[in-house]
Design a protein around this motif. Structure first.
Motif, PDB file in Angstrom:
ATOM      1  N   LYS A  31      64.049  -4.727  18.876  1.00  0.00           N
ATOM      2  CA  LYS A  31      64.673  -4.785  17.444  1.00  0.00           C
ATOM      3  C   LYS A  31      65.962  -3.883  17.345  1.00  0.00           C
ATOM      4  O   LYS A  31      66.409  -3.909  16.185  1.00  0.00           O
ATOM      5  N   ARG A  32      66.336  -3.319  18.708  1.00  0.00           N
ATOM      6  CA  ARG A  32      67.331  -2.370  18.427  1.00  0.00           C
ATOM      7  C   ARG A  32      67.404  -1.279  17.686  1.00  0.00           C
ATOM      8  O   ARG A  32      68.291  -1.025  16.869  1.00  0.00           O
ATOM      9  N   PHE A  33      66.048  -0.572  17.339  1.00  0.00           N
ATOM     10  CA  PHE A  33      65.943   0.281  16.498  1.00  0.00           C
ATOM     11  C   PHE A  33      66.628   1.617  17.157  1.00  0.00           C
ATOM     12  O   PHE A  33      66.891   1.648  18.345  1.00  0.00           O
ATOM     13  N   ASP A  34      66.991   2.656  16.344  1.00  0.00           N
ATOM     14  CA  ASP A  34      67.423   3.748  17.141  1.00  0.00           C
ATOM     15  C   ASP A  34      66.210   4.780  17.503  1.00  0.00           C
ATOM     16  O   ASP A  34      65.109   4.197  17.410  1.00  0.00           O
ATOM     17  N   VAL A  35      66.758   5.905  18.022  1.00  0.00           N
ATOM     18  CA  VAL A  35      65.784   6.785  18.712  1.00  0.00           C
ATOM     19  C   VAL A  35      64.557   7.117  17.780  1.00  0.00           C
ATOM     20  O   VAL A  35      63.482   7.050  17.846  1.00  0.00           O
ATOM     21  N   PHE A  36      64.888   7.697  16.292  1.00  0.00           N
ATOM     22  CA  PHE A  36      63.907   7.745  15.499  1.00  0.00           C
ATOM     23  C   PHE A  36      63.008   6.600  15.222  1.00  0.00           C
ATOM     24  O   PHE A  36      61.803   6.925  15.191  1.00  0.00           O
TER      25      PHE A  36
ATOM     26  N   PHE C 150      64.760   3.393  10.375  1.00  0.00           N
ATOM     27  CA  PHE C 150      64.475   3.135  11.799  1.00  0.00           C
ATOM     28  C   PHE C 150      65.631   2.729  12.605  1.00  0.00           C
ATOM     29  O   PHE C 150      65.576   2.650  13.865  1.00  0.00           O
ATOM     30  N   ALA C 151      66.541   2.072  11.723  1.00  0.00           N
ATOM     31  CA  ALA C 151      67.696   1.105  12.788  1.00  0.00           C
ATOM     32  C   ALA C 151      69.115   1.618  12.402  1.00  0.00           C
ATOM     33  O   ALA C 151      69.877   1.050  13.259  1.00  0.00           O
ATOM     34  N   ASP C 152      69.472   2.316  11.326  1.00  0.00           N
ATOM     35  CA  ASP C 152      70.897   2.377  11.148  1.00  0.00           C
ATOM     36  C   ASP C 152      71.460   3.573  11.723  1.00  0.00           C
ATOM     37  O   ASP C 152      72.637   3.881  11.529  1.00  0.00           O
ATOM     38  N   ARG C 153      70.773   4.392  12.666  1.00  0.00           N
ATOM     39  CA  ARG C 153      71.205   5.422  13.309  1.00  0.00           C
ATOM     40  C   ARG C 153      71.756   6.511  12.639  1.00  0.00           C
ATOM     41  O   ARG C 153      72.585   7.409  13.445  1.00  0.00           O
ATOM     42  N   GLN C 154      71.770   6.427  11.598  1.00  0.00           N
ATOM     43  CA  GLN C 154      72.063   7.713  10.519  1.00  0.00           C
ATOM     44  C   GLN C 154      71.312   8.953  11.061  1.00  0.00           C
ATOM     45  O   GLN C 154      70.161   8.887  11.069  1.00  0.00           O
ATOM     46  N   LEU C 155      71.885  10.073  10.666  1.00  0.00           N
ATOM     47  CA  LEU C 155      71.117  11.191  10.696  1.00  0.00           C
ATOM     48  C   LEU C 155      70.333  11.310   9.236  1.00  0.00           C
ATOM     49  O   LEU C 155      70.980  12.164   8.346  1.00  0.00           O
ATOM     50  N   TYR C 156      69.335  10.990   9.091  1.00  0.00           N
ATOM     51  CA  TYR C 156      68.618  10.806   8.021  1.00  0.00           C
ATOM     52  C   TYR C 156      67.125  11.445   8.356  1.00  0.00           C
ATOM     53  O   TYR C 156      66.841  12.508   7.674  1.00  0.00           O
ATOM     54  N   VAL C 158      66.311  12.859  11.030  1.00  0.00           N
ATOM     55  CA  VAL C 158      66.626  14.082  11.849  1.00  0.00           C
ATOM     56  C   VAL C 158      66.725  15.437  10.972  1.00  0.00           C
ATOM     57  O   VAL C 158      65.964  16.268  11.309  1.00  0.00           O
ATOM     58  N   PRO C 159      67.561  15.429  10.244  1.00  0.00           N
ATOM     59  CA  PRO C 159      67.551  16.621   9.310  1.00  0.00           C
ATOM     60  C   PRO C 159      66.149  16.866   8.663  1.00  0.00           C
ATOM     61  O   PRO C 159      65.862  17.974   8.188  1.00  0.00           O
ATOM     62  N   ALA C 160      65.544  15.806   8.292  1.00  0.00           N
ATOM     63  CA  ALA C 160      64.196  15.880   7.556  1.00  0.00           C
ATOM     64  C   ALA C 160      63.291  16.751   8.464  1.00  0.00           C
ATOM     65  O   ALA C 160      62.316  17.529   8.179  1.00  0.00           O
ATOM     66  N   LEU C 161      63.593  16.270   9.801  1.00  0.00           N
ATOM     67  CA  LEU C 161      62.246  16.682  10.798  1.00  0.00           C
ATOM     68  C   LEU C 161      62.687  18.194  11.096  1.00  0.00           C
ATOM     69  O   LEU C 161      61.702  19.075  10.971  1.00  0.00           O
ATOM     70  N   ALA C 197      79.961  12.560   6.279  1.00  0.00           N
ATOM     71  CA  ALA C 197      81.175  12.754   6.278  1.00  0.00           C
ATOM     72  C   ALA C 197      81.822  12.441   7.867  1.00  0.00           C
ATOM     73  O   ALA C 197      83.024  11.599   7.829  1.00  0.00           O
ATOM     74  N   ARG C 198      81.256  12.895   8.774  1.00  0.00           N
ATOM     75  CA  ARG C 198      81.857  12.817  10.140  1.00  0.00           C
ATOM     76  C   ARG C 198      81.222  11.459  10.885  1.00  0.00           C
ATOM     77  O   ARG C 198      81.671  11.345  12.020  1.00  0.00           O
ATOM     78  N   GLY C 199      80.363  10.718  10.236  1.00  0.00           N
ATOM     79  CA  GLY C 199      79.822   9.711  10.963  1.00  0.00           C
ATOM     80  C   GLY C 199      78.884   9.789  12.053  1.00  0.00           C
ATOM     81  O   GLY C 199      78.914   8.812  12.988  1.00  0.00           O
ATOM     82  N   TRP C 200      78.441  10.988  12.256  1.00  0.00           N
ATOM     83  CA  TRP C 200      77.754  11.042  13.279  1.00  0.00           C
ATOM     84  C   TRP C 200      76.312  10.078  13.436  1.00  0.00           C
ATOM     85  O   TRP C 200      75.839   9.657  12.371  1.00  0.00           O
ATOM     86  N   THR C 201      75.971   9.846  14.580  1.00  0.00           N
ATOM     87  CA  THR C 201      74.842   8.891  14.525  1.00  0.00           C
ATOM     88  C   THR C 201      73.891   9.489  15.796  1.00  0.00           C
ATOM     89  O   THR C 201      74.365  10.256  16.494  1.00  0.00           O
ATOM     90  N   VAL C 202      72.593   8.694  15.574  1.00  0.00           N
ATOM     91  CA  VAL C 202      71.807   9.267  16.666  1.00  0.00           C
ATOM     92  C   VAL C 202      71.792   7.753  17.892  1.00  0.00           C
ATOM     93  O   VAL C 202      72.274   6.597  17.245  1.00  0.00           O
TER      94      VAL C 202
END
Lengths: 222, 222, 222
Positions: A31-36, C150-156, C158-161, C197-202
């Protein structure tokens, strides 16, 4: 029945969790999920059935979130899938066999734990089956698919149900031990593997059903 | 309030579970699920609301997995649907009426059980509504549909909410008994049946909303 | 750690629930849900993570169904969305920032509550992350979408973890208090806002994965 949760059997449990988690990680990759997403799907698929079991029998927090060994096994599967998923393709057949072993172990362990905590025979059989199939159902819902176990006609839940029933019967007779427990595992595993090899299926409802019925029937046919 | 869980009312409960389970079994048939899928969907739809209730108020294992009578009622509905689903088509109107009765009974019983176990008024109203609508939500998620109760504009949850609120009020006044309880059932049932007959609906948000907004808004419009 | 559940911090919690509930209400509006659907989605998204937390650590009934303040905050968000959703469009950026604050508060509070109830470090970190992301996952499943987190590659997540891990570390060192707790909130919030703001992704798994694998692989590619 501590024999099923400590000693040599507990290593088998880690393997079972790992194998189930692999199927979750692979579904996430497709499903092209990211690492999380890959890691969460591996965790949910490997341990979601046991989490459901523990919530239903009131044993909180569930071992699926509190046991370092179990969580590590599931997350390790996710990490390996994340990096090496193409390699696992060649192991398709091996993984199906390992998955049958995981099914058998989950059934035995889920049913036994539930019985030992006093949940009663019926609840323990239900919980035993859910331990085995619950993770896969959560996996499918989270990737937006209809749960495979409801629709693919394979003998997957049926061996689980039979194994859970026999486990409960042995427990009631007071003869559930390491030997008889492993007998259940071999039976469920063997039934599943033979049904795979022979292509056995369970029936669908009759095909004549084309009518519309009830609330919202229209949208069902989209 | 044992009057609601034993004696004549408990037979009504079996009918309520059976009727709800029928709608789950039919949804599974429409999706071409296999026999296991049909039985699980019947069980989840008939008893899922009560399982959610018991998990939320900490009464584990839930009666939806431990009561032979209740599980048998749900599975029996699944078996009958599996073999005789075309015949049920002709009973569409009867089943809608029975479903309204099931809604009313689930609300009364869910709210009362939660109050009796000390969950408090607000939690008990929420749990009462979830007892009534939770099984249908699980059914829809498991067959890959958006839950009907959120989107079909019918007065289904609204009578449930009103019934749960009145039940909690009667309980606080110390006058909740067999008579007043059946009064709640009649009220919820009547409200639901009349709203069906007259085609009453609840509103949707205003139609002017076409803009894109927030995280992932693009994919929402697919 | 009562400091996190009473006094000034509890007002922040209401804001966090409100903001999360707004995202649920908006998802329901986009799907053309009716008024009941909008209110339930607001409630599930605002309080579902906390309900999951409480069920997993055995603290029933969950505050997400028993606390008047929390339920009112979530339902109020749903009502406001129902009537004023177009106006919220202009506030997109503000809401993303508020949502980052909600993420941070949920992580701190979920992890701390779980630790205080004796769930252990690993379970508490898992529960802390689930408190923060669980409501959004339920929202997406109920509107028929694959969970964004699960899929949008945002850092969401990860900061929680990271926030949950630091909270658990501070707790083990016996130095988790109002000051260090707010330090965690600022860190998670800042990390999330800067990554936006920086558009960082996983990362996603490697793109070379096109093969079919395992049970039901065919239908995965539909």
């Amino acid at each position: 029945m501590d024999a099923f949760t400590s000693g040599p059997v507990s290593y088998l449990e880690l393997v079972a969790v790992f194998v189930a988690a692999v199927s979750g990680g692979l579904a996430a990759v497709r499903k092209r999920f990211d690492v999380f997403g890959v890691l969460v799907l591996a965790w949910v698929t490997g341990l979601g059935g046991g989490i459901l079991r523990d919530v239903l029998i009131g044993d909180t927090p569930p071992v699926g979130i509190s046991s370092w060994k179990l969580v590590t096994a599931a997350i390790a599967a996710g990490v390996i899938i994340f990096f090496f998923h193409p390699g696992l393709e060649r192991m398709r057949r091996s993984i199906l066999v390992l998955d049958a072993a995981a099914l058998a172990l989950f059934v035995l362990q889920g049913t036994t734990k539930s019985l030992d905590l006093g949940a009663g025979v019926l609840a323990s059989v239900v919980v035993g089956v859910l331990t085995a199939v619950g993770g896969g159902i959560m996996r499918d819902v989270l990737v937006g698919e209809v749960p495979l176990v409801f629709a693919d006609r394979q003998l997957y839940a049926v061996p689980a149900l039979i194994g859970a029933g026999i486990t409960a019967g042995l427990w009631q007779l007071g003869v559930l031990g390491l030997g008889t427990g492993l007998g259940v595992v071999v039976l469920v595993f063997g039934f599943r593997v033979v049904s795979l090899a022979r292509g056995w299926t369970v029936p669908r409802p009759g095909a004549g059903w084309t009518a519309r019925w009830g609330r919202g029937s229209g949208r069902m046919e989209r």
